[in-house]
Design a protein around this motif. Structure first.
Motif, PDB file in Angstrom:
ATOM      1  N   PRO A 166     -14.523   4.135  -4.238  1.00 50.34           N
ATOM      2  CA  PRO A 166     -14.405   5.674  -5.078  1.00 50.34           C
ATOM      3  C   PRO A 166     -12.947   5.991  -5.688  1.00 50.34           C
ATOM      4  CG  PRO A 166     -15.424   6.006  -3.035  1.00 50.34           C
ATOM      5  CD  PRO A 166     -14.504   4.935  -2.815  1.00 50.34           C
ATOM      6  N   ASP A 167     -11.675   4.962  -4.574  1.00 50.63           N
ATOM      7  CA  ASP A 167     -10.304   5.290  -5.914  1.00 50.63           C
ATOM      8  C   ASP A 167     -10.452   3.763  -6.703  1.00 50.63           C
ATOM      9  OD1 ASP A 167     -10.635   3.209  -3.934  1.00 50.63           O
ATOM     10  OD2 ASP A 167      -7.837   3.339  -3.024  1.00 50.63           O
ATOM     11  N   GLY A 168     -11.401   3.428  -6.528  1.00 45.79           N
ATOM     12  CA  GLY A 168     -10.862   2.234  -7.953  1.00 45.79           C
ATOM     13  C   GLY A 168     -10.206   0.919  -8.462  1.00 45.79           C
ATOM     14  N   GLN A 169     -10.784   1.446  -6.484  1.00 41.18           N
ATOM     15  CA  GLN A 169      -9.550  -0.049  -5.953  1.00 41.18           C
ATOM     16  C   GLN A 169     -10.621  -0.640  -5.454  1.00 41.18           C
ATOM     17  OE1 GLN A 169      -6.097  -0.815  -5.780  1.00 41.18           O
ATOM     18  NE2 GLN A 169      -5.644   1.332  -6.877  1.00 41.18           N
ATOM     19  N   TRP A 170     -10.099  -2.813  -6.257  1.00 47.19           N
ATOM     20  CA  TRP A 170     -10.841  -3.462  -4.824  1.00 47.19           C
ATOM     21  C   TRP A 170     -10.176  -3.731  -3.442  1.00 47.19           C
ATOM     22  CZ3 TRP A 170     -15.664  -5.197  -5.912  1.00 47.19           C
ATOM     23  CH2 TRP A 170     -16.327  -4.444  -7.455  1.00 47.19           C
ATOM     24  N   ARG A 171     -11.074  -2.736  -2.455  1.00 47.09           N
ATOM     25  CA  ARG A 171     -10.749  -3.393  -1.249  1.00 47.09           C
ATOM     26  C   ARG A 171     -11.582  -3.241  -0.441  1.00 47.09           C
ATOM     27  NH1 ARG A 171      -9.148   1.467  -1.142  1.00 47.09           N
ATOM     28  NH2 ARG A 171      -7.004   1.825  -1.672  1.00 47.09           N
ATOM     29  N   PHE A 172     -11.321  -5.071   0.221  1.00 50.75           N
ATOM     30  CA  PHE A 172     -12.757  -5.144   1.259  1.00 50.75           C
ATOM     31  C   PHE A 172     -11.737  -4.371   3.110  1.00 50.75           C
ATOM     32  CE2 PHE A 172     -14.745  -8.468  -1.000  1.00 50.75           C
ATOM     33  CZ  PHE A 172     -14.418  -7.833  -2.462  1.00 50.75           C
ATOM     34  N   PRO A 173     -13.270  -4.235   3.381  1.00 50.99           N
ATOM     35  CA  PRO A 173     -12.908  -3.917   4.750  1.00 50.99           C
ATOM     36  C   PRO A 173     -12.196  -4.388   5.520  1.00 50.99           C
ATOM     37  CG  PRO A 173     -15.036  -2.852   4.398  1.00 50.99           C
ATOM     38  CD  PRO A 173     -14.947  -3.977   3.165  1.00 50.99           C
ATOM     39  N   GLU A 174     -11.730  -4.325   6.441  1.00 48.37           N
ATOM     40  CA  GLU A 174     -11.121  -5.469   7.410  1.00 48.37           C
ATOM     41  C   GLU A 174     -11.986  -6.554   8.044  1.00 48.37           C
ATOM     42  OE1 GLU A 174      -8.958  -4.715  11.564  1.00 48.37           O
ATOM     43  OE2 GLU A 174      -8.141  -3.402   9.998  1.00 48.37           O
ATOM     44  N   PRO A 175     -11.344  -7.522   7.854  1.00 50.36           N
ATOM     45  CA  PRO A 175     -12.606  -8.772   8.070  1.00 50.36           C
ATOM     46  C   PRO A 175     -12.134  -9.124   9.796  1.00 50.36           C
ATOM     47  CG  PRO A 175      -9.725  -9.398   7.804  1.00 50.36           C
ATOM     48  CD  PRO A 175     -10.260  -7.787   7.242  1.00 50.36           C
ATOM     49  N   ASP A 176     -13.259  -9.814  10.329  1.00 50.93           N
ATOM     50  CA  ASP A 176     -12.838 -10.618  11.476  1.00 50.93           C
ATOM     51  C   ASP A 176     -11.780 -11.508  11.881  1.00 50.93           C
ATOM     52  OD1 ASP A 176     -15.609  -8.579  11.868  1.00 50.93           O
ATOM     53  OD2 ASP A 176     -16.507  -9.584  11.417  1.00 50.93           O
ATOM     54  N   SER A 177     -11.631 -12.237  11.433  1.00 47.95           N
ATOM     55  CA  SER A 177     -10.624 -13.026  11.238  1.00 47.95           C
ATOM     56  C   SER A 177      -9.908 -13.785  10.190  1.00 47.95           C
ATOM     57  CB  SER A 177     -11.660 -14.251  11.649  1.00 47.95           C
ATOM     58  OG  SER A 177     -12.286 -14.481  10.352  1.00 47.95           O
ATOM     59  N   ILE A 178      -8.984 -14.487  10.233  1.00 47.13           N
ATOM     60  CA  ILE A 178      -7.437 -14.474   9.011  1.00 47.13           C
ATOM     61  C   ILE A 178      -8.035 -16.015   8.836  1.00 47.13           C
ATOM     62  CG2 ILE A 178      -5.420 -14.515   7.825  1.00 47.13           C
ATOM     63  CD1 ILE A 178      -5.190 -11.859  10.450  1.00 47.13           C
ATOM     64  N   PRO A 179      -8.366 -16.429   7.828  1.00 47.15           N
ATOM     65  CA  PRO A 179      -7.897 -17.943   7.744  1.00 47.15           C
ATOM     66  C   PRO A 179      -6.402 -18.306   8.495  1.00 47.15           C
ATOM     67  CG  PRO A 179      -8.772 -17.017   5.237  1.00 47.15           C
ATOM     68  CD  PRO A 179      -8.293 -15.612   6.371  1.00 47.15           C
ATOM     69  N   ARG A 180      -7.206 -20.119   8.757  1.00 46.84           N
ATOM     70  CA  ARG A 180      -5.503 -20.372   9.237  1.00 46.84           C
ATOM     71  C   ARG A 180      -4.141 -20.737   8.705  1.00 46.84           C
ATOM     72  NH1 ARG A 180      -3.341 -25.227   9.531  1.00 46.84           N
ATOM     73  NH2 ARG A 180      -5.151 -25.904   8.545  1.00 46.84           N
ATOM     74  N   LYS A 181      -5.266 -20.964   7.402  1.00 44.45           N
ATOM     75  CA  LYS A 181      -4.235 -21.294   5.955  1.00 44.45           C
ATOM     76  C   LYS A 181      -3.373 -20.651   5.234  1.00 44.45           C
ATOM     77  CE  LYS A 181      -6.908 -25.202   3.547  1.00 44.45           C
ATOM     78  NZ  LYS A 181      -7.501 -26.183   2.751  1.00 44.45           N
ATOM     79  N   PHE A 182      -4.674 -19.129   5.036  1.00 40.30           N
ATOM     80  CA  PHE A 182      -3.557 -17.782   4.713  1.00 40.30           C
ATOM     81  C   PHE A 182      -2.420 -17.620   6.169  1.00 40.30           C
ATOM     82  CE2 PHE A 182      -2.918 -13.701   4.271  1.00 40.30           C
ATOM     83  CZ  PHE A 182      -2.251 -13.228   2.406  1.00 40.30           C
ATOM     84  N   GLU A 183      -3.087 -17.649   6.924  1.00 33.49           N
ATOM     85  CA  GLU A 183      -1.983 -16.999   8.231  1.00 33.49           C
ATOM     86  C   GLU A 183      -0.684 -17.822   8.030  1.00 33.49           C
ATOM     87  OE1 GLU A 183      -1.804 -16.186  12.805  1.00 33.49           O
ATOM     88  OE2 GLU A 183      -3.458 -16.873  12.161  1.00 33.49           O
ATOM     89  N   GLN A 184      -0.736 -19.018   7.985  1.00 36.08           N
ATOM     90  CA  GLN A 184       0.486 -20.388   8.315  1.00 36.08           C
ATOM     91  C   GLN A 184       1.343 -19.966   6.914  1.00 36.08           C
ATOM     92  OE1 GLN A 184       1.830 -21.916  10.622  1.00 36.08           O
ATOM     93  NE2 GLN A 184      -0.151 -22.226  11.560  1.00 36.08           N
ATOM     94  N   CYS A 185       0.619 -19.150   5.873  1.00 36.08           N
ATOM     95  CA  CYS A 185       1.571 -19.341   4.428  1.00 36.08           C
ATOM     96  C   CYS A 185       1.773 -18.123   4.648  1.00 36.08           C
ATOM     97  CB  CYS A 185       0.247 -19.583   3.626  1.00 36.08           C
ATOM     98  SG  CYS A 185       0.062 -20.793   2.535  1.00 36.08           S
ATOM     99  N   LEU A 186       1.659 -17.153   4.775  1.00 37.14           N
ATOM    100  CA  LEU A 186       2.063 -15.613   4.834  1.00 37.14           C
ATOM    101  C   LEU A 186       3.180 -15.639   5.922  1.00 37.14           C
ATOM    102  CD1 LEU A 186       2.111 -12.469   4.570  1.00 37.14           C
ATOM    103  CD2 LEU A 186      -0.204 -12.185   6.013  1.00 37.14           C
ATOM    104  N   LEU A 187       2.930 -16.044   7.028  1.00 40.88           N
ATOM    105  CA  LEU A 187       4.169 -15.877   8.241  1.00 40.88           C
ATOM    106  C   LEU A 187       5.585 -17.033   7.833  1.00 40.88           C
ATOM    107  CD1 LEU A 187       1.699 -16.638  11.884  1.00 40.88           C
ATOM    108  CD2 LEU A 187       2.887 -14.033  10.171  1.00 40.88           C
ATOM    109  N   THR A 188       5.606 -17.533   7.587  1.00 37.88           N
ATOM    110  CA  THR A 188       6.081 -19.045   6.704  1.00 37.88           C
ATOM    111  C   THR A 188       6.776 -17.479   5.169  1.00 37.88           C
ATOM    112  OG1 THR A 188       4.642 -20.861   6.992  1.00 37.88           O
ATOM    113  CG2 THR A 188       6.471 -21.241   5.401  1.00 37.88           C
ATOM    114  N   PHE A 189       6.390 -17.188   4.596  1.00 37.38           N
ATOM    115  CA  PHE A 189       7.201 -16.837   3.679  1.00 37.38           C
ATOM    116  C   PHE A 189       7.703 -14.751   4.182  1.00 37.38           C
ATOM    117  CE2 PHE A 189       7.156 -13.406   0.323  1.00 37.38           C
ATOM    118  CZ  PHE A 189       7.891 -13.994  -1.177  1.00 37.38           C
ATOM    119  N   GLU A 190       6.932 -14.130   4.712  1.00 34.86           N
ATOM    120  CA  GLU A 190       7.402 -13.531   5.802  1.00 34.86           C
ATOM    121  C   GLU A 190       7.443 -12.992   6.620  1.00 34.86           C
ATOM    122  OE1 GLU A 190       7.131 -10.479   3.671  1.00 34.86           O
ATOM    123  OE2 GLU A 190       5.943 -10.561   2.116  1.00 34.86           O
TER     124      GLU A 190
END
Length: 787
Positions: free
Chosen positions: A56-80
């Motif tokens: 309703p606020d005009g954002q594409w915001r999906f509900p919280e996922p059940d899991s996080i893909p391994r590749k993205f998690e490795q990339c995110l933790l390495t960067f952040e």
């Protein structure tokens, strides 16, 4: 003098203050953490995205996922935050390093925030980024670490981090930037998305691409140095381009997404839909609608469900070509009430069969008939005179159906339809009257598919579960996965016997369609499909529903605005699409006959009734136990002369010389039409001169009910005329017409006569050349309301 507090009181006060502090610390962070609204997401039965609606606020915001893909998690933790799983929410080393970097640079170049602190910042929704906010975020981060496991904190970040523009969260970003789910992202794609939340307003695909590419490649370098990827993967990832445009989310399930957004807004809804079948059915609906546009028929919808479970496998609520929405393509026709046409006739057939009131081969009258102010006509404007009940159902003849409803009763049928799952009967039974069976009520395709599926399921379960009947056998279809099975109890008395349903489906499977449905065999092929079509008054709605042992397919065609079109019939416009959809499904076996409920009964071969003393030619059929339509009313014993050519009576011919024979005799009006289609029909032999006729020779075909007639005036104001039509057993008869004892004229062969009676009571007298006479008294009303 100051009050001196006892030592034990000091301990209690200290404990109380500590408890207040701990409680305040634990509850300083609001519950729930994020109060933002989410997009509505629907997924297929195997978890694939079918579609979504923006929040309703005009954002594409999906509900919280059940899991996080391994590749993205490795990339995110390495960067952040590569120490995410080791710190308590705040990393002093990172904060000190950030402070040193900021002092050296003379400006803020690093925040030193952990991912947990970033979750706190996102939850505080746009608070200023200053020292005091940083301190609050640290307190919140410590609080979150006590309340949630690390994986939950990471999922909250992944679901709420900004990814540029109006895209929030990894899942939304993956679909909008790459057109695929996050678990299918490559290392380069995962690295691209991992760096976006760091400065989402400055860089995102299409804005500052060179800087985005630089940050992505630096992250890939770190992944290589830390041996999270090999050199080949690093080299190939460096060559991958950045996304160039936004992807549209899947739209084949547009109308089901709209339904989910209305019923479960902001939720992730897992459905029972088969994604591959959904795409193919939606494509067929679009293609079929384009073909119908030549006749200005613009809308179509289709529903496919598993018969055993009632789960929806495909839901195409309308055409999904939205380039031109002048034709109501956004309307979900599956849930829109439309005139039922003839599509409810199988339920009347099944109900009457279940009550023992109807046998499949029983002859029903099919002649012009007026029921009070209601005059039904067959689709092809012709009549059979008499037709077997099963054939009348398969051919969807209207006059026999209305006669059946008159016999069964409108009120009982109305309540029966409500029990089977028809939710659109909002008026009392008397409001619909006999038109209930011909489209006088509205029904939704959703209800209709559930009603047909329930009937098929009852037959199937009877065979598979040793005669089991559920207490609530009629259930609506289900489109949401994960529905807990409801405990079922066995009914002491079935609401509808499997034998009755089996005979109904058999009638819809085996009997040929009428002339206007020529070519139907090419639709069905070799499949065992019991199917029924329906067409509403004014050619506004075309229906087709097919049932196999495994599936039900329901189709509607027409215009969302209700405009009728010539040729818009269930057979011509809906049935072809239905059979195309069946072509996508596996071939099914036919239902097993419920032999325990079927019993062999000898019926009169010609009439389909129980044999009378004069009906000697019988045929044994398997019917529902208790079937008793009554004795054959059409066979009678006639007396002939010794040559067997003329009918005689005891007053005009010696009894000892008579020849007695059983004869199949229909009433004159039924015989008039029946003989035209059945050349094998033998009319009664003529009466020997000097003998008296004892069997009715004449019958009025139109009007059938003559108690009250209204004859409208012509356009110029002149009195109108009423056409009277007579059936006579003898094709060579001459009939003399009298109105109120005044001779009007005579007719031969075709007995039609136009009369112009004044308002008031009249007596019509008809006399043939042999002196047989028929009289009818009727009232001509001077106002239409009096009719």
């Amino acid at each position: 003098m100051l009050f001196k507090m006892p030592a034990r009181w000091k301990k209690w006060l200290a404990a109380l203050l500590l408890a207040v502090a701990v409680t305040g610390f634990l509850y300083v962070v609001p519950r729930p953490l994020f109060r933002t609204t989410c997009s509505t997401i629907i997924e297929s039965r195997d978890g694939r995205l079918l579609g979504a609606r923006i929040a309703p606020d005009g954002q594409w915001r999906f509900p919280e996922p059940d899991s996080i893909p391994r590749k993205f998690e490795q990339c995110l933790l390495t960067f952040e935050d590569r120490h995410f799983y080791r710190h308590p929410g705040v990393n002093p080393v990172s904060l000190l390093r950030a402070a040193v970097q900021n002092i050296k640079a003379g400006r803020i170049v690093s925040g030193g925030s952990t991912l947990t602190m970033q979750v706190a910042r996102l939850a505080r929704q746009g608070k200023p980024r200053n020292l005091s906010s940083k301190l609050v975020e640290m307190v919140w981060a410590l609080n979150l670490e006590l309340r949630f496991p690390k994986r939950e904190i990471l999922k909250k970040y992944v679901a709420n981090a900004p990814f540029g523009g109006n895209v929030v969260g990894l899942e939304a970003a993956s679909w909008r930037y790459y057109g695929q789910p996050p678990h299918l992202l490559s290392w380069a794609e995962s690295a691209t998305l991992a760096v976006l939340p760091n400065a989402p307003s400055l860089i995102f695909p299409g804005k500052n691409d060179s800087l985005l590419l630089l940050k992505r490649n630096r992250l890939l370098d770190k992944l290589l140095r830390r041996q999270l990827i090999d050199s080949l993967t690093w080299s190939l990832s460096q060559q991958e381009p950045l996304p160039r445009h936004f992807f549209q989310l899947p739209s084949d399930s547009y109308h089901l997404v709209e339904r989910a957004a209305a019923e479960s807004p902001g939720e992730r809804v897992k459905t029972t839909v088969d994604v591959v079948l959904q795409e193919r059915v939606a494509a067929l609906v679009n293609r079929h609608a384009r073909q119908l546009q030549a006749n200005r028929i613009f809308n179509a919808c289709a529903l496919v469900a598993d018969l055993r479970s009632g789960d929806v496998l495909a839901y195409a609520g309308n055409v999904t070509d939205f380039s031109d929405d002048a034709h109501g393509y956004h309307v979900d026709i599956i849930r829109s009430p439309r005139s039922s046409g003839s599509i409810l006739k199988p339920f009347l057939f099944a109900a009457m069969t279940d009550k023992g009131m109807l046998a499949p081969n029983q002859l029903l009258a099919d002649i012009p008939t007026r029921f009070g102010g209601f005059t039904p006509v067959n689709f092809n404007r012709s009549y059979d005179g008499a037709v077997p009940a099963a054939e009348a159902l398969a051919r969807s003849l209207n006059v026999p159906a209305v006669k059946m409803l008159q016999q069964f009763g409108v009120e009982p049928f109305y309540h029966f339809l409500r029990k089977t799952g028809m939710t659109t009967l909002t008026q009392p039974a008397g409001h619909y009257g006999l038109s209930l069976i011909l489209g006088g009520a509205e029904v939704t395709l959703w209800d209709l598919a559930g009603m047909y599926a329930s009937m098929g399921r009852m037959v199937r379960r009877y065979g598979e579960e040793d005669g089991f009947y559920a207490t609530q056998p009629f259930q609506p279809l289900n489109w949401k996965a994960g529905r807990a099975p409801q405990p079922e109890t066995e009914a002491a008395q079935p609401k509808l016997r499997a034998a009755s349903i089996f005979l109904t489906l058999k009638a819809l499977l085996e009997v040929h369609r009428p002339e206007e449905e020529a070519g139907w065999e090419s639709f069905a092929g070799a499949r065992h499909i019991a199917w029924k079509t329906g067409t509403s008054f004014g050619f506004r709605d075309g229906w087709a529903v097919g049932v196999t042992r495994d599936a039900v397919v329901a189709v509607w065609t027409g215009n969302a605005d209700g405009e009728g079109r010539p040729g818009l019939t269930g057979t011509a416009t809906a049935a072809p699409l239905m059979f195309e959809i069946f072509g996508l499904l596996p071939v099914s076996d036919w239902f097993a006959a419920p032999v325990d409920e079927l019993t062999p009964v000898a019926f009169c071969r010609q009439s389909g009734f129980l044999p009378s003393p004069y009906c000697t030619d019988t045929d044994t059929l398997l019917v529902a136990a208790g079937t008793n339509p009554g004795q054959c009313p059409f066979h009678q014993l006639i007396h002939l002369d010794r040559q067997g050519r003329l009918r005689v009576a005891d007053g005009c011919y010696p009894v000892g010389e008579m020849v007695h024979r059983s004869w199949f005799v229909l009433p004159p009006a039924m015989e008039y039409y029946y003989r035209q289609r059945h050349p094998e029909y033998l009319p009664l032999p003529p009466v020997k001169p000097g003998c008296t006729e004892t069997t009715g020779m004449m019958e009025l075909i139109y009007p059938r009910e003559m108690n009250r007639l209204f004859i409208p005036r012509q356009l110029d104001g002149a009195p109108g005329e009423a056409l009277f039509e007579l059936a006579h057993r003898s094709p060579n008869a001459t009939v003399y017409w009298y109105l109120d004892q005044e001779f009007l004229g005579k007719t031969s062969v075709f007995h039609h006569f136009s009369l112009r009676p004044d308002p008031g009571w009249h007596l019509l007298t008809l006399v043939d050349q042999d002196g047989n006479q028929l009289q009818k008294r009727f009232l001509v009303a001077d106002k239409e309301a009096d009719n």
